[in-house]
Write a protein that holds these residues in place. Structure first.
Motif, short mmCIF file in Angstrom:
data_model
loop_
_atom_site.label_atom_id
_atom_site.label_comp_id
_atom_site.label_asym_id
_atom_site.label_seq_id
_atom_site.Cartn_x
_atom_site.Cartn_y
_atom_site.Cartn_z
N GLU A 82 8.26 10.56 -2.63
CA GLU A 82 8.22 10.03 -3.99
C GLU A 82 9.31 8.98 -4.24
N ALA A 83 10.28 8.90 -3.32
CA ALA A 83 11.37 7.93 -3.49
C ALA A 83 10.98 6.53 -3.05
N VAL A 84 9.84 6.39 -2.40
CA VAL A 84 9.40 5.09 -1.89
C VAL A 84 8.15 4.65 -2.66
N ARG A 85 8.05 3.36 -2.92
CA ARG A 85 6.84 2.81 -3.51
C ARG A 85 5.91 2.42 -2.37
N TRP A 86 4.81 3.16 -2.21
CA TRP A 86 3.87 2.94 -1.12
C TRP A 86 2.72 2.05 -1.60
N ILE A 87 2.40 1.03 -0.83
CA ILE A 87 1.32 0.12 -1.17
C ILE A 87 0.38 -0.01 0.02
N CYS A 88 -0.89 0.28 -0.20
CA CYS A 88 -1.89 0.09 0.85
C CYS A 88 -2.42 -1.35 0.71
N GLY A 89 -2.03 -2.20 1.64
CA GLY A 89 -2.42 -3.59 1.55
C GLY A 89 -1.66 -4.45 2.54
N GLN A 90 -1.62 -5.75 2.28
CA GLN A 90 -1.00 -6.73 3.16
C GLN A 90 0.26 -7.30 2.53
N ALA A 91 1.15 -7.79 3.36
CA ALA A 91 2.41 -8.32 2.86
C ALA A 91 2.22 -9.54 1.97
N ASP A 92 1.18 -10.32 2.23
CA ASP A 92 0.99 -11.53 1.43
C ASP A 92 0.35 -11.24 0.07
N GLU A 93 0.06 -9.98 -0.20
CA GLU A 93 -0.53 -9.60 -1.49
C GLU A 93 0.52 -9.05 -2.46
N LEU A 94 1.78 -9.00 -2.02
CA LEU A 94 2.83 -8.39 -2.82
C LEU A 94 3.37 -9.35 -3.87
N PRO A 95 3.84 -8.82 -4.99
CA PRO A 95 4.55 -9.66 -5.96
C PRO A 95 5.97 -9.92 -5.45
N PRO A 96 6.69 -10.86 -6.03
CA PRO A 96 8.10 -11.04 -5.66
C PRO A 96 8.88 -9.74 -5.90
N LEU A 97 9.66 -9.33 -4.92
CA LEU A 97 10.37 -8.06 -5.01
C LEU A 97 11.88 -8.23 -5.11
N ASP A 98 12.37 -9.45 -4.89
CA ASP A 98 13.81 -9.70 -4.91
C ASP A 98 14.52 -8.80 -3.90
N ALA A 99 13.90 -8.62 -2.73
CA ALA A 99 14.44 -7.72 -1.72
C ALA A 99 15.58 -8.38 -0.95
N ASP A 100 16.54 -7.57 -0.55
CA ASP A 100 17.63 -8.03 0.30
C ASP A 100 17.23 -8.06 1.76
N LEU A 101 16.27 -7.20 2.11
CA LEU A 101 15.91 -7.01 3.52
C LEU A 101 14.41 -6.76 3.63
N ALA A 102 13.77 -7.40 4.60
CA ALA A 102 12.38 -7.11 4.96
C ALA A 102 12.33 -6.84 6.45
#
Length: 241
Positions: A82-102
């Motif tokens: 429950e601590a992770v946001r799980w998304i079934c899909g592709q990386a190019d379908e994601l909204p901007p996440l402002d992530a420090d690391l991918a």
């Protein structure tokens, strides 16, 4: 993107972790996350969630994305899922996440064998990162010709899986048409069911990866070897300018 059966078949997804429980390859990624002080991370091709959950255990806000619904279901059901946001899909379908690391650990980068899909993945990773954010992934060095070891004799194992019983498995090479290498994994369950999963990996040269990163808008920071597989892997660290 086509999902290989080893990730997409519910029965194979359910035994994926117990069949490969030892993951020293993830240690270097975790250490990098600590070194960079990552607060938000995107795990591309998260599969059954092993690495995403390790990141979450460090207090990092994590998004895990994968096209295999069966693997995502395994990940979501794990302790701490429950601590992770799980998304079934592709990386190019994601909204901007402002992530420090991918990240793309293990076979993820190589499994994206289609050049267009690879470009879309890099574009998606860049969009998900904040300016200055880091993309890290590995690929086998084609010069090592690791596929020559993918024979039944070298890979045959029988693993006792709790609640399932013995699972027999092996890997066999199907075709080598460089830079593409196709192999088949066979699984035999105690009830007699036999399942197979065919996979194709793209063995990109260092020059090819560096070109793709530049075209994808990344600044190459460093190319390392994988500490657990010296001389066999290339690990790329690329920054979103």
């Amino acid at each position: 993107m086509t999902v290989d059966e080893c990730y997409g078949h519910p029965r194979l997804a359910s035994v994926y972790d117990p069949l490969d429980p030892d993951r020293p390859d993830l240690d270097a990624y975790l250490e990098l996350a600590r070194e960079r002080g990552a607060r938000r991370a995107l795990d591309i091709g998260c599969g059954t969630g092993v690495f995403a959950l390790l990141l979450a255990g460090l207090g990092i806000e994590v998004v895990g994305v994968d096209p295999a619904a069966a693997s995502i279901e395994v990940a979501r059901a794990k302790p701490g899922g429950e601590a992770v946001r799980w998304i079934c899909g592709q990386a190019d379908e994601l909204p901007p996440l402002d992530a420090d690391l991918a990240t793309m650990t293990a076979n993820v980068a190589q499994a994206i064998a289609d050049p267009d899909a690879w470009r879309r993945t890099l574009r998606g990773a860049r969009q998900a990162l904040r300016p200055g954010g880091l993309l890290v992934f590995e690929t086998r060095d084609p010069a090592a010709r690791g596929w020559e070891e993918w024979t039944r004799e070298r890979t045959h194992r029988v693993t006792q899986v709790p609640g399932v019983g013995p699972v027999e498995r092996w890997t066999e090479l199907v075709a080598v048409e460089e830079p593409l290498v196709t192999f088949r994994q066979t699984y035999v369950f105690a009830d007699g069911q036999v399942l197979t999963s065919d996979s194709t990996l793209r063995f990109r040269s260092r020059a090819e990866v560096e070109r793709d990163l530049a075209e994808g808008g990344f600044a190459l920071e460093e190319v390392r070897g994988a500490p657990d597989r010296p001389g066999r892997e290339l690990v790329f660290l690329a920054r979103r300018p």
